[in-house]
Design an enzyme around this catalytic site. Sequence first.
Site, PDB file in Angstrom:
ATOM      1  N   GLU A 172       9.758   1.163  10.635  1.00 33.95           N
ATOM      2  CA  GLU A 172      10.844   2.123  10.373  1.00 33.95           C
ATOM      3  C   GLU A 172      10.220   3.508  10.455  1.00 33.95           C
ATOM      4  O   GLU A 172       9.448   3.886   9.579  1.00 33.95           O
ATOM      5  CB  GLU A 172      11.468   1.880   8.996  1.00 33.95           C
ATOM      6  CG  GLU A 172      12.110   0.516   8.821  1.00 33.95           C
ATOM      7  CD  GLU A 172      13.337   0.315   9.699  1.00 33.95           C
ATOM      8  OE1 GLU A 172      13.847   1.303  10.267  1.00 33.95           O
ATOM      9  OE2 GLU A 172      13.769  -0.835   9.827  1.00 33.95           O
ATOM     10  N   GLU A 201      10.859  16.290  14.616  1.00 34.88           N
ATOM     11  CA  GLU A 201      11.449  15.932  13.330  1.00 34.88           C
ATOM     12  C   GLU A 201      11.162  17.066  12.336  1.00 34.88           C
ATOM     13  O   GLU A 201      10.042  17.538  12.247  1.00 34.88           O
ATOM     14  CB  GLU A 201      10.830  14.625  12.807  1.00 34.88           C
ATOM     15  CG  GLU A 201      11.377  14.253  11.446  1.00 34.88           C
ATOM     16  CD  GLU A 201      10.874  12.890  10.945  1.00 34.88           C
ATOM     17  OE1 GLU A 201       9.696  12.565  11.150  1.00 34.88           O
ATOM     18  OE2 GLU A 201      11.692  12.167  10.356  1.00 34.88           O
ATOM     19  N   CYS A 207      14.223  10.212   6.159  1.00 35.43           N
ATOM     20  CA  CYS A 207      14.237   9.842   7.580  1.00 35.43           C
ATOM     21  C   CYS A 207      15.636  10.004   8.143  1.00 35.43           C
ATOM     22  O   CYS A 207      15.816  10.401   9.279  1.00 35.43           O
ATOM     23  CB  CYS A 207      13.745   8.409   7.742  1.00 35.43           C
ATOM     24  SG  CYS A 207      14.687   7.219   6.810  1.00 35.43           S
ATOM     25  N   LYS A 258       0.887  -1.179   0.000  1.00 39.01           N
ATOM     26  CA  LYS A 258       0.000   0.000   0.000  1.00 39.01           C
ATOM     27  C   LYS A 258       0.917   1.219   0.000  1.00 39.01           C
ATOM     28  O   LYS A 258       1.447   1.611   1.015  1.00 39.01           O
ATOM     29  CB  LYS A 258      -0.874  -0.029   1.252  1.00 39.01           C
ATOM     30  CG  LYS A 258      -2.216   0.654   1.130  1.00 39.01           C
ATOM     31  CD  LYS A 258      -2.166   2.151   0.960  1.00 39.01           C
ATOM     32  CE  LYS A 258      -1.792   2.934   2.193  1.00 39.01           C
ATOM     33  NZ  LYS A 258      -1.561   4.368   1.892  1.00 39.01           N
TER      34      LYS A 258
HETATM   35  P1  NAD Z   1       2.706   8.491   7.555  1.00 37.86           P
HETATM   36  O1  NAD Z   1       2.964   7.675   8.751  1.00 37.86           O
HETATM   37  O2  NAD Z   1       1.690   9.547   7.632  1.00 37.86           O
HETATM   38  O3  NAD Z   1       2.289   7.560   6.311  1.00 37.86           O
HETATM   39  C1  NAD Z   1       3.062   6.478   5.899  1.00 37.86           C
HETATM   40  C2  NAD Z   1       2.175   5.424   5.249  1.00 37.86           C
HETATM   41  O4  NAD Z   1       1.270   4.940   6.226  1.00 37.86           O
HETATM   42  C3  NAD Z   1       1.327   5.951   4.094  1.00 37.86           C
HETATM   43  O5  NAD Z   1       1.214   4.947   3.113  1.00 37.86           O
HETATM   44  C4  NAD Z   1      -0.027   6.173   4.761  1.00 37.86           C
HETATM   45  O6  NAD Z   1      -1.109   6.114   3.850  1.00 37.86           O
HETATM   46  C5  NAD Z   1      -0.063   5.013   5.742  1.00 37.86           C
HETATM   47  N1  NAD Z   1      -0.965   5.216   6.880  1.00 37.86           N
HETATM   48  C6  NAD Z   1      -1.292   6.363   7.501  1.00 37.86           C
HETATM   49  N2  NAD Z   1      -2.186   6.126   8.481  1.00 37.86           N
HETATM   50  C7  NAD Z   1      -2.434   4.806   8.487  1.00 37.86           C
HETATM   51  C8  NAD Z   1      -3.269   3.958   9.258  1.00 37.86           C
HETATM   52  N3  NAD Z   1      -4.053   4.423  10.233  1.00 37.86           N
HETATM   53  N4  NAD Z   1      -3.255   2.628   8.990  1.00 37.86           N
HETATM   54  C9  NAD Z   1      -2.470   2.123   8.019  1.00 37.86           C
HETATM   55  N5  NAD Z   1      -1.678   2.891   7.233  1.00 37.86           N
HETATM   56  C10 NAD Z   1      -1.647   4.213   7.479  1.00 37.86           C
HETATM   57  O7  NAD Z   1       4.133   9.060   7.150  1.00 37.86           O
HETATM   58  P2  NAD Z   1       4.485  10.225   6.152  1.00 37.86           P
HETATM   59  O8  NAD Z   1       4.321  11.520   6.828  1.00 37.86           O
HETATM   60  O9  NAD Z   1       3.791  10.014   4.877  1.00 37.86           O
HETATM   61  O10 NAD Z   1       6.046   9.914   5.918  1.00 37.86           O
HETATM   62  C11 NAD Z   1       7.051  10.594   6.546  1.00 37.86           C
HETATM   63  C12 NAD Z   1       7.508   9.885   7.803  1.00 37.86           C
HETATM   64  O11 NAD Z   1       8.103   8.636   7.475  1.00 37.86           O
HETATM   65  C13 NAD Z   1       8.586  10.660   8.528  1.00 37.86           C
HETATM   66  O12 NAD Z   1       8.343  10.639   9.907  1.00 37.86           O
HETATM   67  C14 NAD Z   1       9.854   9.895   8.208  1.00 37.86           C
HETATM   68  O13 NAD Z   1      10.901  10.061   9.116  1.00 37.86           O
HETATM   69  C15 NAD Z   1       9.341   8.503   8.172  1.00 37.86           C
HETATM   70  N6  NAD Z   1      10.288   7.657   7.440  1.00 37.86           N
HETATM   71  C16 NAD Z   1      11.016   6.722   8.136  1.00 37.86           C
HETATM   72  C17 NAD Z   1      11.961   5.945   7.471  1.00 37.86           C
HETATM   73  C18 NAD Z   1      12.777   4.909   8.191  1.00 37.86           C
HETATM   74  O14 NAD Z   1      13.332   4.038   7.522  1.00 37.86           O
HETATM   75  N7  NAD Z   1      12.862   4.940   9.494  1.00 37.86           N
HETATM   76  C19 NAD Z   1      12.153   6.133   6.104  1.00 37.86           C
HETATM   77  C20 NAD Z   1      11.404   7.093   5.441  1.00 37.86           C
HETATM   78  C21 NAD Z   1      10.458   7.851   6.118  1.00 37.86           C
END
Ligand code: NAD
Length: 495
Positions: free
Chosen positions: A246, A382, A280, A171
């Site tokens: 992650e 962040e 990230c 997804k």
């Molecule tokens: P997010 O958590 O809002 O969304 C990430 C994914 O989760 C999307 O596909 C979203 O549709 C899905 N999602 C959101 N709510 C959900 C729910 N209730 N149930 C299931 N799926 C759900 O993150 P974002 O803001 O889009 O991305 C940025 C974040 O990701 C930052 O905090 C960044 O640091 C983190 N990130 C971490 C890594 C790592 O490897 N640690 C890598 C890249 C990004």
Amino acid sequence: MAEVFINGEYTNYPQLERLPITNPANGEEVDTAPLAGPAEIDEAVQSAYAAFPAWRDTPASKRGEVLGTAAEAVLAAVEELAPLLTSEQGKPLREARMEIRRFVHTLEHYAGMAKNIRGGYVPDLDEGTYGMIVRRPLGVVGAIVPWNFPTTLLGNKLGPALITGNTVVAKPAETTPLTTLRIAQIMHEAGLPAGVFNVVSGTGEDAGQPLVEHPLVRKVAFTGSTPVGKKLMALAAGGLKRATLELGGSDPMIVCDDANLDKAASAASVGRFFNCGQACLAVKRLYVFESVADEFIEKLAGKVRKLKVGPGTTQGVMLGPLHSRRQRDLLEEQVNDAIDSGAEVLHGARVLEGDGLSEKGHFYEPTLLVEPAQDSRVATEEVFGPALPVWRVRNMDEALERANGLIFGLGSSIWTRDLDRASEAAEKIEAGYTWINSPQVVYDELPFGGWKQSGYGKEHGIEALEYYTETKSVVVKRPVAADPENATQELGSSR
Ligand code: NAD
């Protein structure tokens, strides 16, 4: 028009609402994608579940061959995929190509591990008895990824999941499904069997959550924000599902008085501003020993001033737009808060419009902030955009205390010529990855995963295979010649 990819084909669901996918550089519609819900997720999971036994029972070397061929096909399509990724995500074309290649490398890395998936053998458990530790795949994996690196972050899950014999329903983020949907088709056409890798577009709540909750999903592999990660961990716990998370980070970089300041400044600049700061593992807090701080900051400012901002398709651009207006507004709030707290602005701190940049784009000038307050938002939250705060510190103790002072523990960097000092500090930094005198390169060979509230479990490395398999113990008693007296004795000695 993009469609979800289930069981080896694009499936059209005319009843579904569609979300416009817009170009972050100019607001233009690139395509639309279906907003799938629980019914389509169920269909995708059922397809992955049906494909699982045959994929699991395919010899590992054959799985490696199929995965390797599928990766090659993606590489061959890089000139088609990179512009698509730029159009939906915003990053410069050069970075889009790097991202697709990185996805391919990760798949190839795991394809190469096909013949190294092992269990164990324990002899002499009892007389004539030995044990086997058998490693088996889990089943259907639900992979949920964000918009900042839509393909590489998926590759980190797809590689270890598929090579160990699992099947996957992915997804992508609702705003970046296009490249992933096309990659699924390319990999299928290159030989990945139908149902082994499915992609469903939609929102977190309506598609992501049903995927996590689906009873046939055995593992959740998630990359995203810390708040959503916590929520998904709780949901996964409902079915005692395996989960790797992650999550967010606020990586510190420490620059000591004996560091190579030119190289450290380059690493800080690339580390912070790559992907427009939306990584990230970006360098998000910089702590510089005060004796070299002015010299270092001047060098860094020189690099930041040279960063060219523009649409990702323009030659020579190093920073594209932020991915969305929401991201830019959030960054602006954080930067303004830093300025209000007393930060000196050495460069940037403004929205960029005009001068060839569409006002519907989400451009922001790369920003360098010196000495925001310790309780300001850039110091504690962040920052997912092109703004870098810098602080002067007296010594390593102070740097470490500040570095470790947040809930995050993803990556970290130390710059010093004294490797003893660096090793000691690396042991004390609470983070899953530490680079010493090195840019923030993530290697497929090394396990990657955050400490504290930056994550749970590891991706990359041979270690990732652990997170996509179960082991079971099998006890084998060698057959002995029939002897009724012996049989009674053995029963009597059973534990
Ligand atoms: P997010 O958590 O809002 O969304 C990430 C994914 O989760 C999307 O596909 C979203 O549709 C899905 N999602 C959101 N709510 C959900 C729910 N209730 N149930 C299931 N799926 C759900 O993150 P974002 O803001 O889009 O991305 C940025 C974040 O990701 C930052 O905090 C960044 O640091 C983190 N990130 C971490 C890594 C790592 O490897 N640690 C890598 C890249 C990004």
